[in-house]
Write a protein that holds these residues in place. Sequence first.
Motif, PDB file in Angstrom:
ATOM      1  N   VAL A   1      27.839  16.581 -22.151  1.00 46.80           N
ATOM      2  CA  VAL A   1      26.836  16.734 -21.087  1.00 46.80           C
ATOM      3  C   VAL A   1      25.495  16.341 -21.692  1.00 46.80           C
ATOM      4  O   VAL A   1      24.973  17.035 -22.566  1.00 46.80           O
ATOM      5  CB  VAL A   1      26.782  18.171 -20.555  1.00 46.80           C
ATOM      6  CG1 VAL A   1      25.656  18.312 -19.532  1.00 46.80           C
ATOM      7  CG2 VAL A   1      28.111  18.572 -19.937  1.00 46.80           C
ATOM      8  N   ARG A   2      24.956  15.235 -21.225  1.00 47.06           N
ATOM      9  CA  ARG A   2      23.680  14.749 -21.760  1.00 47.06           C
ATOM     10  C   ARG A   2      22.620  14.753 -20.667  1.00 47.06           C
ATOM     11  O   ARG A   2      22.929  14.546 -19.493  1.00 47.06           O
ATOM     12  CB  ARG A   2      23.842  13.331 -22.327  1.00 47.06           C
ATOM     13  CG  ARG A   2      24.791  13.247 -23.527  1.00 47.06           C
ATOM     14  CD  ARG A   2      24.888  11.820 -24.047  1.00 47.06           C
ATOM     15  NE  ARG A   2      25.689  11.742 -25.267  1.00 47.06           N
ATOM     16  CZ  ARG A   2      27.006  11.578 -25.288  1.00 47.06           C
ATOM     17  NH1 ARG A   2      27.674  11.464 -24.133  1.00 47.06           N
ATOM     18  NH2 ARG A   2      27.656  11.507 -26.435  1.00 47.06           N
TER      19      ARG A   2
ATOM     20  N   TYR B   1      21.135  25.337 -31.117  1.00 44.67           N
ATOM     21  CA  TYR B   1      20.624  25.628 -29.781  1.00 44.67           C
ATOM     22  C   TYR B   1      19.154  25.220 -29.685  1.00 44.67           C
ATOM     23  O   TYR B   1      18.417  25.232 -30.667  1.00 44.67           O
ATOM     24  CB  TYR B   1      20.755  27.119 -29.460  1.00 44.67           C
ATOM     25  CG  TYR B   1      22.168  27.634 -29.550  1.00 44.67           C
ATOM     26  CD1 TYR B   1      23.055  27.506 -28.496  1.00 44.67           C
ATOM     27  CD2 TYR B   1      22.623  28.268 -30.709  1.00 44.67           C
ATOM     28  CE1 TYR B   1      24.354  27.986 -28.588  1.00 44.67           C
ATOM     29  CE2 TYR B   1      23.918  28.748 -30.806  1.00 44.67           C
ATOM     30  CZ  TYR B   1      24.776  28.608 -29.744  1.00 44.67           C
ATOM     31  OH  TYR B   1      26.059  29.077 -29.831  1.00 44.67           O
ATOM     32  N   TYR B   2      18.754  24.891 -28.462  1.00 47.63           N
ATOM     33  CA  TYR B   2      17.354  24.566 -28.193  1.00 47.63           C
ATOM     34  C   TYR B   2      16.556  25.861 -28.206  1.00 47.63           C
ATOM     35  O   TYR B   2      16.769  26.752 -27.384  1.00 47.63           O
ATOM     36  CB  TYR B   2      17.244  23.861 -26.839  1.00 47.63           C
ATOM     37  CG  TYR B   2      15.833  23.486 -26.451  1.00 47.63           C
ATOM     38  CD1 TYR B   2      15.152  22.483 -27.128  1.00 47.63           C
ATOM     39  CD2 TYR B   2      15.188  24.126 -25.397  1.00 47.63           C
ATOM     40  CE1 TYR B   2      13.860  22.133 -26.763  1.00 47.63           C
ATOM     41  CE2 TYR B   2      13.907  23.784 -25.022  1.00 47.63           C
ATOM     42  CZ  TYR B   2      13.240  22.794 -25.718  1.00 47.63           C
ATOM     43  OH  TYR B   2      11.956  22.440 -25.349  1.00 47.63           O
TER      44      TYR B   2
ATOM     45  N   ALA C   1      22.652  23.246 -25.860  1.00 47.22           N
ATOM     46  CA  ALA C   1      23.648  23.515 -26.903  1.00 47.22           C
ATOM     47  C   ALA C   1      24.239  22.202 -27.395  1.00 47.22           C
ATOM     48  O   ALA C   1      24.635  21.352 -26.591  1.00 47.22           O
ATOM     49  CB  ALA C   1      24.747  24.432 -26.369  1.00 47.22           C
ATOM     50  N   LEU C   2      24.320  22.054 -28.715  1.00 41.31           N
ATOM     51  CA  LEU C   2      24.825  20.836 -29.334  1.00 41.31           C
ATOM     52  C   LEU C   2      25.899  21.179 -30.362  1.00 41.31           C
ATOM     53  O   LEU C   2      25.813  22.196 -31.049  1.00 41.31           O
ATOM     54  CB  LEU C   2      23.696  20.069 -30.032  1.00 41.31           C
ATOM     55  CG  LEU C   2      22.531  19.585 -29.173  1.00 41.31           C
ATOM     56  CD1 LEU C   2      21.390  19.125 -30.054  1.00 41.31           C
ATOM     57  CD2 LEU C   2      22.990  18.444 -28.269  1.00 41.31           C
ATOM     58  N   THR C   3      26.889  20.309 -30.462  1.00 41.46           N
ATOM     59  CA  THR C   3      27.882  20.448 -31.517  1.00 41.46           C
ATOM     60  C   THR C   3      27.290  19.955 -32.837  1.00 41.46           C
ATOM     61  O   THR C   3      26.171  19.448 -32.884  1.00 41.46           O
ATOM     62  CB  THR C   3      29.149  19.661 -31.183  1.00 41.46           C
ATOM     63  OG1 THR C   3      28.806  18.264 -31.068  1.00 41.46           O
ATOM     64  CG2 THR C   3      29.751  20.127 -29.870  1.00 41.46           C
ATOM     65  N   SER C   4      28.043  20.074 -33.914  1.00 36.88           N
ATOM     66  CA  SER C   4      27.540  19.679 -35.232  1.00 36.88           C
ATOM     67  C   SER C   4      27.657  18.168 -35.417  1.00 36.88           C
ATOM     68  O   SER C   4      28.250  17.454 -34.610  1.00 36.88           O
ATOM     69  CB  SER C   4      28.341  20.398 -36.320  1.00 36.88           C
ATOM     70  OG  SER C   4      29.661  19.862 -36.374  1.00 36.88           O
TER      71      SER C   4
ATOM     72  N   VAL D   1      26.729  16.383 -30.231  1.00 37.97           N
ATOM     73  CA  VAL D   1      27.042  16.080 -28.835  1.00 37.97           C
ATOM     74  C   VAL D   1      26.565  17.245 -27.972  1.00 37.97           C
ATOM     75  O   VAL D   1      26.838  18.411 -28.273  1.00 37.97           O
ATOM     76  CB  VAL D   1      28.563  15.880 -28.647  1.00 37.97           C
ATOM     77  CG1 VAL D   1      28.869  15.540 -27.197  1.00 37.97           C
ATOM     78  CG2 VAL D   1      29.074  14.792 -29.581  1.00 37.97           C
ATOM     79  N   GLY D   2      25.865  16.903 -26.895  1.00 38.50           N
ATOM     80  CA  GLY D   2      25.408  17.933 -25.976  1.00 38.50           C
ATOM     81  C   GLY D   2      26.567  18.499 -25.154  1.00 38.50           C
ATOM     82  O   GLY D   2      27.411  17.741 -24.663  1.00 38.50           O
TER      83      GLY D   2
END
Length: 522
Positions: free
Chosen positions: A362-363, A340-341, A376-379, A406-407
């Motif tokens: 979602v970018r 997470y940011y 939020a990003l995946t691994s 990936v966002g």
Amino acid sequence: MAVTRRPRWLVPLGAASALLLAAGGIAWAISGEMGNLPLALIWAGLLALLAFFHAFFPEIRDFVVQRSTRHALNAALMVGVFLLIVALVAAMSVKYKLRVDLTADSRYTLSTQTIKVLKSLPGDVEVIAFYRSDERTRQAMADLLGEYAQHAPRLRFRFVDPDRDPAETMKHGVTSYRTTLLKYGGRQETVGTESENKLTNALIKLIARDVKVFYFVEGHGEKRIGSLEENGYAYLREALERENHQVRELLLMSADKVPDDAAVLVVAGPQSDYAPAELDRIDAFVRKGGRVLVMLDPGGFPRLAQFLAGFGFELGEDLIVDRMSQVYGANFLMPVVVAYYKDHPVTRDFDLATFFPVARSVRIAEDPARGRHELALTSDKSWTTKGPLAKDDEQFDPARHTRGPVGVVGVAAVEAAVGQAGAAAGPEGVKTWGKVLVTGDSDFASNKFLKTAGNRDFVQNMLNWLAEEHILISIRRQEPGLTPLMLTAVQGRVVFWLSVVILPSLVLAAGLGVAARRRRAA
């Protein structure tokens, strides 16, 4: 050497002095004050003790100088010093406390949401708990309220026994046991059980200045806030209402505009694209300082995608494949988010995994000046694939796939148009911003997945941030219940072979060996 003979009545003088002193102390403890009787007994005991020491001074002196007596006195002194240290530690522990909760789900520790609410109490809160003295659950509520009081000096609580004090019970209109009243500013809330969630939600309602209204758009097959089916949002609605929000549906295609009382507008998983007029109404709402949450599943929706592109979002026409999700017992089309940011209020203190079943990317380009961030990003074990999903997509292919992270969630801020009718007014010189938050999936907040890992906290934190309810952005208490043990496929096979095959085989082999030995011995 002559032996001095003393009167016989002096012999029991020592025991009499001890009895008189003890009797005086007991009389003082019972009466609660140093009256004539306790004072007379203690004074007589001291005189008797002084006379005993005077009469038997030579014997006492000879006894004290003996080696065994010195050793005994040293031991008594060491025991006294030890007891003094224990007493000092106990006294310090009353003021300086350190508690360690070793339970797996931190059952005896207040949640971060509760602590934030308690530290932000605007005034004195009185809590009155109506419990019988012999009520089995009274101690549980006392412990819980004690924890609350430790974090909130402005919260005071007391217990009332309805059987012993019926007048106080009738004064507050209480008609049942195990009832707790919270009072603040002429208002009150009632709690019926020893639940942290219910007690904290009652506090939130008690101190809330106003009620925020969340509008969920309908008319395009969106998730229904009243549906109890797996893909419905009834559980989310219930969770939001517990935090003193109102949840309403909005048929945007027949409305002239987004209602003025809307704190947040939610677009939750539409099945068809929006009309240009509907997008114009959402745009006008955002540009006058409104807040919008768009949860868009994989698929088409070209007009919605183009509309969001105007705020900097790039919605991928893809699916996210995540092999890491299988570690948590999910399938590879349910990406798990653990990154997470950390410089955004929604995700700053968020450390729970969240799951997004069948999600798109979602970018958004990082731009702090415009409040644009990927939250939020995946691994890095994930990737995106386009086109119809095939068996080959279960393995990463650099020629066809795009490697993660990936966002999945992005946010953007939009400066409100100056002078626009209905624009939110801010202090002089302070800009007013609209906010748009986009997720690549809507099912993560559905009834089926809302209680999975951190999904509920994440969606509620997003909505509370959009509604400027920053005190409610936190990790909430999970209700006690079953705690599932998630095993990987390898771990599952290990458990199966150990418990079903290997250990029973060893027991069987040992039994056969013992039987064979006994047969040979016979």
